[in-house]
Design an enzyme around this catalytic site. Structure first.
Site, PDB file in Angstrom:
ATOM      1  N   ASP A   1      13.307  43.401   9.798  1.00  0.00           N
ATOM      2  CA  ASP A   1      12.262  44.351  10.201  1.00  0.00           C
ATOM      3  C   ASP A   1      12.840  45.701  10.594  1.00  0.00           C
ATOM      4  OD1 ASP A   1      10.345  42.397   9.798  1.00  0.00           O
ATOM      5  OD2 ASP A   1      10.374  41.722  11.868  1.00  0.00           O
TER       6      ASP A   1
ATOM      7  N   ARG B   1      12.002  39.758  26.069  1.00  0.00           N
ATOM      8  CA  ARG B   1      11.403  41.026  25.661  1.00  0.00           C
ATOM      9  C   ARG B   1      11.274  42.040  26.805  1.00  0.00           C
ATOM     10  NH1 ARG B   1      13.477  39.630  21.493  1.00  0.00           N
ATOM     11  NH2 ARG B   1      12.279  38.785  19.759  1.00  0.00           N
TER      12      ARG B   1
ATOM     13  N   ASP C   1       5.175  39.354  20.429  1.00  0.00           N
ATOM     14  CA  ASP C   1       6.183  40.298  20.906  1.00  0.00           C
ATOM     15  C   ASP C   1       5.668  41.729  21.016  1.00  0.00           C
ATOM     16  OD1 ASP C   1       8.140  38.472  21.371  1.00  0.00           O
ATOM     17  OD2 ASP C   1       9.199  38.768  19.484  1.00  0.00           O
TER      18      ASP C   1
ATOM     19  N   SER D   1      12.334  33.065   9.891  1.00  0.00           N
ATOM     20  CA  SER D   1      12.263  34.092  10.928  1.00  0.00           C
ATOM     21  C   SER D   1      12.897  33.501  12.178  1.00  0.00           C
ATOM     22  CB  SER D   1      10.805  34.474  11.194  1.00  0.00           C
ATOM     23  OG  SER D   1      10.722  35.395  12.258  1.00  0.00           O
TER      24      SER D   1
END
Length: 435
Positions: free
Chosen positions: A43, A124, A153, A205
């Site tokens: 990404d 995060r 996220d 992923s």
């Protein structure tokens, strides 16, 4: 200078909303410098050239938060600059991650939907907070992240950004670009000569940090498919229980006020504690979780998680609390744990309620000091003995032998009569009605 009321802040809040509502073409003219949350994965690798293409060749500053990804950080600076970033910050956040996020969550006993030990969730906020610091230092116009519009996220990153930089413009390419799948991402990367460590056949992923590793996508998207634990290369933090040794491993963990401080009598720092338990747990097939979870955005997703050290630590802490906490506190804390887990999962770390819950949890941990010995064997973690100077367990009271007067069994008759009185009254009433 006094604190402004909400009404006094209203014009500024209105302006922030208006800024976020501007058309992309207007934003392109204003955004000259963007700080990107950069992992070097698929990404974020393609986001750098995409930002420069769509925001008038803006400067892109990449920031990577080291929360224990290990070799995934190797070569990031060269890769980031090669794809168009002006510089890369790599921030060592491991100690902060463990002490300020992992341990408080573990002390709370927080688990999401009975299985998920929140490995991605609480990583995060620590990363996003550090990125805000860099954005302010660099005088950036915007912060960009590579989270998809379907995942959790994006919420975790953006709620943290709003907590520390409420005026900051946020760019989320997945919500505005024309790329719709990971296959199209790979095509974009290939067209822009961006090197990738994955291919279409092995395109799970994944998210890795000191605490865990997650796997999503490919065959795992169908809940009917069994995870290929024994397949070479699938598990990275350990082995499957089937491949674990046929001999149990014993480990002792010492806690001070709910915080692990030593393993097998050796004092260790927070990061070393996790690393040591990861090795022990991984070698013995501990910490595999396969679950279909309810995402914050409303859909269900299937993931496989590896959390070897965390699984050991959670169980050790839970066992120690069974002898150190009274019944009322323990049972109420279990209710708090559910809410705490939901808040961490939903990205609400920097909120008054989470802070209040942590204050409650910290109070409960004042006597959670002692040692727990565990037997670890083929994916299982079981109690092998525990002790604490604050233990509420009394052998004299609990024994089936003569208790020497510590507990009078005759007292239970009066207790039962009082405890059962409402049941008796209701039964008598019903009998009267039947006559």
């Amino acid at each position: 200078m006094g604190v402004q009321t909400l009404d006094e802040c209203a014009p500024d809040l209105y302006n922030i909303v208006e800024i976020n509502r501007e058309e992309e073409t207007i934003m392109e003219k204003k955004i000259k410098k963007v700080v990107l949350a950069y992992s070097g994965g698929l990404d974020t690798s393609i986001i750098i050239p995409w930002l420069k293409e769509n925001y008038d060749n803006c400067e892109v500053i990449a920031v990577s938060g080291d929360v224990g990804q290990g070799t995934e950080l190797d070569g990031l600076e060269e890769k980031a600059k090669k794809t168009g970033a002006s510089k890369l910050y790599v921030l060592d956040l491991k100690k902060e991650f463990v002490e300020d996020y992992i341990f408080p969550t573990m002390q709370a006993g927080a688990v999401y939907e009975d299985k998920y030990l929140l490995g991605t969730s609480f990583a995060r906020p620590v990363i996003a907070k550090a990125i805000v610091d860099i954005a302010k230092k660099e005088g950036a116009d915007a912060i960009c992240h590579g989270c998809t519009g379907k995942g959790n996220d994006q919420v975790r990153f953006e709620l943290t950004i709003k907590a520390f930089a409420p005026e900051m413009t946020i760019i989320a390419p997945w919500r505005i670009w024309n790329i719709k799948s990971r296959e199209e991402e790979i095509e974009y990367a290939e067209a822009h000569n961006i090197p990738l460590k994955i291919n279409r056949e092995t395109n799970y992923s994944k998210d890795k940090n000191l605490w865990h590793l997650s796997h999503e996508g490919l065959d795992l998207e169908d809940p009917a498919n069994e995870p290929q634990y024994e397949k070479e290369g699938f598990l990275e933090m350990g082995v499957s229980p089937m491949q674990a040794p046929d001999k149990p491993t014993y480990v002792s963990i010492h806690f001070e006020k709910g915080i692990p401080t030593a393993i097998d009598g050796k004092k260790m720092g927070a990061v070393e504690i996790i690393e040591t338990l990861n090795k022990i747990g991984g070698e013995n097939g501990v910490g595999l979780a396969d679950l279909v979870e309810n995402r914050l955005v409303g859909m269900k997703s299937r993931g496989v998680y590896e959390t070897p050290g965390g699984t050991i630590l959670y169980e050790a802490h839970r066992l120690l609390e069974t002898i150190c906490l009274d019944k009322a506190t323990m049972h109420y804390k279990q209710l708090v744990a559910v809410k705490f887990g939901e808040m961490v999962y939903d990205g609400q770390w920097f909120t008054p309620l989470r802070e209040a819950l942590s204050a409650f949890v910290s109070k409960t941990q004042e006597t959670v000091t002692g040692d727990v010995k565990l037997r670890i064997y083929k994916g299982n973690v079981t109690n092998a003995g525990m002790s604490s100077p604050y233990s509420l367990y009394s052998e004299n009271i609990a024994t089936f032998s003569d208790d020497g007067g510590a507990y009078s069994q005759k007292d239970s008759e009066g207790f039962i009569n009082l405890f059962g009185l409402p049941i008796k009254v209701k039964a008598l009433l019903e009998q009267h009605k039947l006559k």
